[in-house]
Design an enzyme around this catalytic site. Structure first.
Site, PDB file in Angstrom:
ATOM      1  CG  PHE B 121      -5.936  -3.865   5.429  1.00 43.76           C
ATOM      2  CD1 PHE B 121      -5.913  -4.246   6.760  1.00 43.76           C
ATOM      3  CD2 PHE B 121      -5.536  -4.787   4.471  1.00 43.76           C
ATOM      4  CE1 PHE B 121      -5.508  -5.519   7.122  1.00 43.76           C
ATOM      5  CE2 PHE B 121      -5.128  -6.062   4.829  1.00 43.76           C
ATOM      6  CZ  PHE B 121      -5.123  -6.424   6.153  1.00 43.76           C
ATOM      7  CD  GLN B 235      -1.907  -9.911  -3.173  1.00 40.78           C
ATOM      8  OE1 GLN B 235      -2.710 -10.585  -2.548  1.00 40.78           O
ATOM      9  NE2 GLN B 235      -2.088  -8.621  -3.386  1.00 40.78           N
ATOM     10  CG  HIS B 237       3.792 -11.928   2.170  1.00 46.95           C
ATOM     11  ND1 HIS B 237       4.998 -11.738   2.789  1.00 46.95           N
ATOM     12  CD2 HIS B 237       2.924 -11.092   2.782  1.00 46.95           C
ATOM     13  CE1 HIS B 237       4.859 -10.823   3.736  1.00 46.95           C
ATOM     14  NE2 HIS B 237       3.603 -10.419   3.753  1.00 46.95           N
ATOM     15  CG  LEU B 251       1.385 -14.922   4.413  1.00 47.74           C
ATOM     16  CD1 LEU B 251       0.327 -14.058   3.740  1.00 47.74           C
ATOM     17  CD2 LEU B 251       2.374 -15.460   3.373  1.00 47.74           C
ATOM     18  CD  GLU B 254       6.820  -3.521   4.479  1.00 46.06           C
ATOM     19  OE1 GLU B 254       6.235  -3.997   3.504  1.00 46.06           O
ATOM     20  OE2 GLU B 254       7.047  -2.310   4.626  1.00 46.06           O
ATOM     21  NE  ARG B 310       4.655  -7.073  -3.491  1.00 48.44           N
ATOM     22  CZ  ARG B 310       4.453  -8.204  -4.160  1.00 48.44           C
ATOM     23  NH1 ARG B 310       4.138  -9.286  -3.525  1.00 48.44           N
ATOM     24  NH2 ARG B 310       4.525  -8.247  -5.479  1.00 48.44           N
ATOM     25  CG  HIS B 376      -1.672 -14.420   0.049  1.00 43.86           C
ATOM     26  ND1 HIS B 376      -2.043 -15.267   1.063  1.00 43.86           N
ATOM     27  CD2 HIS B 376      -2.360 -13.269   0.237  1.00 43.86           C
ATOM     28  CE1 HIS B 376      -2.923 -14.642   1.833  1.00 43.86           C
ATOM     29  NE2 HIS B 376      -3.148 -13.447   1.360  1.00 43.86           N
ATOM     30  NE  ARG B 411      -6.586 -10.645  -2.709  1.00 42.54           N
ATOM     31  CZ  ARG B 411      -6.451 -10.617  -1.383  1.00 42.54           C
ATOM     32  NH1 ARG B 411      -7.292  -9.928  -0.653  1.00 42.54           N
ATOM     33  NH2 ARG B 411      -5.475 -11.286  -0.797  1.00 42.54           N
TER      34      ARG B 411
END
Lengths: 298, 600
Positions: B121, B235, B237, B251, B254, B310, B376, B411
């Site tokens: 991840f 956070q 998105h 969401l 990407e 981002r 988020h 996070r």
């Protein structure tokens, strides 16, 4: 015009007939509201709530089909409101939304689903073998696949709602766990590590025999769990095995292992009263570990 | 209190997501009489939405992994604003917490030799996320739910807590709640209270959060006199669905841009070429011709600007919308349909394709998606002691998303499910130890109860005002437009002004109908919490004049590591008003500092 009201379907007016009332009775109230593109039933219900009926009672949480809160009957068909797109309904005709019929009404679209929570408390929980210090469980993917199917359950209780054993016979609720909990019991029975035998309990206390596999539960499951084929039918087979398998009977005779009667399964689970548990823990722990407050710095 | 239902417990836990349930299991195991209160039915908490996994350095896939690596990844991801001790405890204890779930019946995906499988991840150096397909949150929640039921924890469902109570010495000793079903009040007396209420997403127009994410715990703590920290760190998105309504909050990965998706404004212009900052010029295509060749030949061509970091993409989307070139619903278009064949899209993005088709009847092979910045997760939250989860008011504890510090300014994916378990358990222990240290009976102050219930009922007397839904929408618009993903001083000050008006509007809303299961009333009570939290976020955002993690300032685009990187923005209520001050971060011990020096 606010951006929210643009869209291709603004000409059309939705006729939404929502059930309003409580345990003393009620009726369908009709709300006319402009159609918008790309909505699910729950979106329309929310717009009605924001504009016309702020006290309209409805349960919902994730609005993504993952929490199972917004179960209802849409044009008489049990479904999640967040997963029913308006484009799948005939919006020229009135659309009815009513609460799940299988449970007592609280208010409007909200029903009393406490029966399900009561059944859940009666199920003897997972009981793993004792691990040695530092040892970890090993299971193969193929062995966890079966249980994982049942653990997809979002507890929307639509299967409980449509199950005719209880939908039309309130008094069966005493002795019948319903499809959601047969799936839970199957999950435990098929868990590679579980050590408890719940087979006779399933038939004698949870009423598995009352199910005559009409598959209504499977049809409404929004998670596509094969409740009948993969949970109920295998459970029925295992129950039969537990009772009539002569080899197992002989094995038990020879090893002296007791028959797994509901009584001794329940004894293995032994849900003491809350007070008993607490007193036992207190007696053991509080005396030997002096506790500090840990927060006097404030 | 003759007319009000009253309960007496050792520990009251508010919120039954992963953190609340884990705290309850621990508190009960410590011999505490434990009550768990939740706003929805048991098992519906937002935890079920988590997909990716639980981060824990078990080393099942890469044996090199260990807590120090996880700790370092977490601190770096959080832009070093994390409470180091929380990050350390989290990294050290999460493997044990995951294995414990197996003891309670969880069925994680497996490695070929039968261990818990771990996946890669973003931001995690090794494959570290224990998971169950894409429904890990549901597995985690069900497991602790079943465990809580098995050990006989008393659960009070569909009960909204309105305010906390305190004794003469200022120690929290209970709460006043409202049964949603009947509209009647209930009082819980307790020696200690754990807040585990989750996030604040519902103060924004576009959010992936469920209706419960209204900042109740943050506000309850604030009103009780506790400190919150870094509430500006949220956070977002950059590409969440904003239209159609059925898909709002979903969401969009990407990967859609990586596979050829481009961003367009309402004039059909591929606008990202106008936003290539000098810093990224060398590595970014400046013509459509070059950009379009990159997908097939990554060696000879530079990356398309849609794949800038981002925050760069977010800033560009934000600028287009503010310049009036946005899509009809306040975002921009993400188009892959006109770029790739339907067959290609279905093959390369199968889950995206199916999710949109099923949930929203949006065919991403035919139509562009309307997307925009979506709230988020909030990293900021109640200031807690790392080891005990104690808030700054005696008797109050917090765990999970509602607590601050663990994730710093940003996070990492997978770190919130592990956070729930590690600090849920620690809060249970902390609250139990505190409760055992108190003596005497809990004395509920009836005057406080009376004041709280009268306040809650006062909304029924406001005739002829707007309802809570429209005031809530106004709050969401203010926060989305002025305190969203990209912030700037003038807009933040404007938001601060507007919030004063919104506070008055929230207090004045009318509630129609009666008390039984009345969502309009419940929203009025949630709205007060959201307004209070919005003020904290806005004040923190004004004072943090830098960009760091989940807080991006247009007017201060760089991090300020020398000063602002070393402080927490602390919000609290003083003299009836929310105010902000800064305090130094706890200092990391040398042996942990070394981990960052040797890592280059």
């Amino acid at each position: 015009m606010s951006p929210e009201t643009t869209g291709t379907d603004t000409q059309k007016t939705l006729k939404m007939r929502l059930w309003r009332g409580d345990e003393s009775g009620g009726e369908f109230a009709e709300y006319q509201i402009p159609a918008q593109e790309g909505e699910v039933v729950l979106d329309v219900v929310h717009r009605i709530q924001a504009e016309d009926a702020p006290d309209l009672a409805v349960r919902w949480n994730c609005k993504a089909g993952k929490c199972g809160s917004c179960s209802a009957e849409i044009n008489g068909r049990p479904a999640l409101m967040c997963m029913t797109r308006m484009s799948t309904l005939d919006i020229d005709a009135p659309i009815t939304v009513s609460p799940m019929r299988g449970f007592p009404i609280i208010r409007d679209l909200v029903t009393d689903v406490s029966y399900n929570y009561a059944v859940a408390r009666r199920i003897p929980p997972f009981q793993p073998p004792v691990l040695a210090e530092g040892e970890v469980f090993r299971m193969q993917q193929i062995d966890v696949d079966r249980g994982q199917e049942f653990r997809k359950c979002i507890e929307c209780f639509l299967c409980q709602n449509v199950c005719h054993v209880i939908r039309d016979h309130e008094d069966n609720k005493e002795s019948f766990a319903g499809p959601r909990f047969f799936a839970r019991l199957a999950e435990l029975e098929m868990h590679p590590l579980d050590t408890l035998d719940r087979r006779r309990l399933v038939s004698e206390q949870f009423g598995l025999g009352l199910c005559n596999i009409t598959k209504c539960c499977t049809e409404v499951c929004p998670e596509g769990i094969h409740i009948t084929d993969n949970a109920i039918i295998p459970l029925k087979e295992r129950v039969v095995d537990a009772r009539f398998d002569p080899v197992a009977w002989l094995g038990r005779k020879l090893t002296g292992k007791p028959n797994p009667t509901p009584a001794n399964v329940a004894a293995a689970y032994a849900p003491e009263t809350l007070e008993d548990q607490l007193n036992a823990r207190r007696a053991g722990q509080v005396g030997s570990h002096p506790m500090t407050t840990g927060i006097d710095s404030n | 209190m003759p007319d009000i239902e009253t309960h007496d417990f050792d520990i009251l836990i508010i919120g039954a997501g992963g953190a609340g349930l884990r705290a309850a299991i621990e508190a009960q195991a410590k011999g505490m009489r434990t009550a768990l209160v939740c706003k929805s039915l048991l098992g519906k908490a937002h935890t079920v939405m988590a997909e990716g996994g639980v981060a824990a350095a078990m080393g099942n896939v890469y044996s090199e992994d260990n807590w120090k690596v996880h700790f370092r990844d977490t601190m770096r991801g959080g832009k070093m604003l994390n409470n180091w001790r929380m990050a350390q405890l989290h990294a050290q204890e999460s493997p044990e917490r995951v294995l414990e779930l197996e003891q309670w019946g969880a069925l994680f995906d497996r490695t070929p030799d039968g261990l818990i499988l771990q996946r890669d991840f973003g931001g995690h150096r090794y494959a570290r996320l224990a998971h169950v397909g894409d429904r890990t949150g549901l597995e985690l929640l069900r497991t602790v739910q079943h465990r809580a039921v098995a050990v006989g924890i008393q659960v009070f469902m569909e009960c909204k807590i309105i305010r906390l109570l305190h004794d003469e010495a200022g120690r929290v000793n209970g709460a006043v709640g409202l049964w949603r079903e009947t509209g009647k009040f209930v009082v819980f007396g307790a020696k200690s209270v754990i807040l585990a209420t989750g996030g604040v997403g519902k103060m924004y127009k576009f959010t992936s959060n469920s209706w419960e994410g209204t900042g109740d715990g943050h506000a309850l703590a604030l009103w009780a006199g506790a400190d919150l920290i870094d509430m500006e760190c949220i956070q977002f998105h950059p590409t969440g669905m904003i239209w159609p309504p059925s898909a709002r909050g979903l969401l969009v990965t990407e990967g859609v841009r990586g596979d050829g998706g481009i961003l367009k404004n309402r004039d059909n212009e591929r606008f990202m070429f106008n936003y290539i900052s000098d810093y990224f010029k060398a590595e970014t295509s400046d013509t459509i011709e070059e950009a379009d060749q990159w997908y097939d030949n990554k060696r000879d061509f530079r990356r398309p600007p849609e794949l800038l970091p981002r925050d760069e993409v977010a800033r560009a989307i934000n600028s287009e919308v503010k310049a009036g070139r946005g899509s009809p619903h306040g975002g921009v278009f993400l188009d892959i349909a006109s770029r790739r064949s339907a067959e290609d899209i279905r093959r390369r993005l199968p889950s995206m394709y199916h999710q949109f088709k099923e949930l929203a009847d949006v065919d991403i092979t035919k139509d562009a998606m309307e997307i925009g910045p979506t709230c988020h997760y909030i990293m900021g939250g109640i200031r807690v002691d790392a080891d005990s989860a104690a808030a700054t008011v005696p008797g109050l504890f917090a765990a999970g998303e509602v607590a601050g510090g663990m994730h710093g300014a940003n996070r990492l994916g997978g770190n919130s499910l592990s956070d729930l378990l590690v600090f849920g358990r620690r809060a249970g222990i902390g609250a139990a130890e505190y409760a055992l240290g108190t003596s005497g009976k809990v004395n509920i102050d009836e005057t406080q109860v009376e004041k709280i219930t009268q306040h809650a009922l006062s909304f029924f007397d406001h005739e002829g005002h707007e309802n809570a839904y429209s005031a809530h929408q106004a709050l969401q618009n203010t926060m989305q437009e002025l305190v969203g993903i990209i912030r700037t001083e003038s807009e933040l000050l404007e938001a601060k002004d507007q919030l004063r008006g919104l506070e008055e509007r929230a207090q004045a809303v009318s509630v129609e109908g009666h008390r039984q299961f009345n969502p309009g009333w419940h929203l009025a009570l949630d709205l007060e919490a959201m307004v209070a939290v919005a003020q904290c976020t806005t004040l923190g955002a004004i004072d943090r004049r830098e960009s760091r993690g989940g807080h991006t300032r247009e007017d201060f685009p760089l991090p300020d590591n020398e000063t602002l990187g070393k402080i927490n923005m602390v919000t609290s209520i003083a003299n009836g008003e929310v105010s902000v001050r800064s305090e130094a971060l706890p200092e990391m011990p040398p042996e942990l500092k070394e981990l960052f020096e040797e890592a280059h």
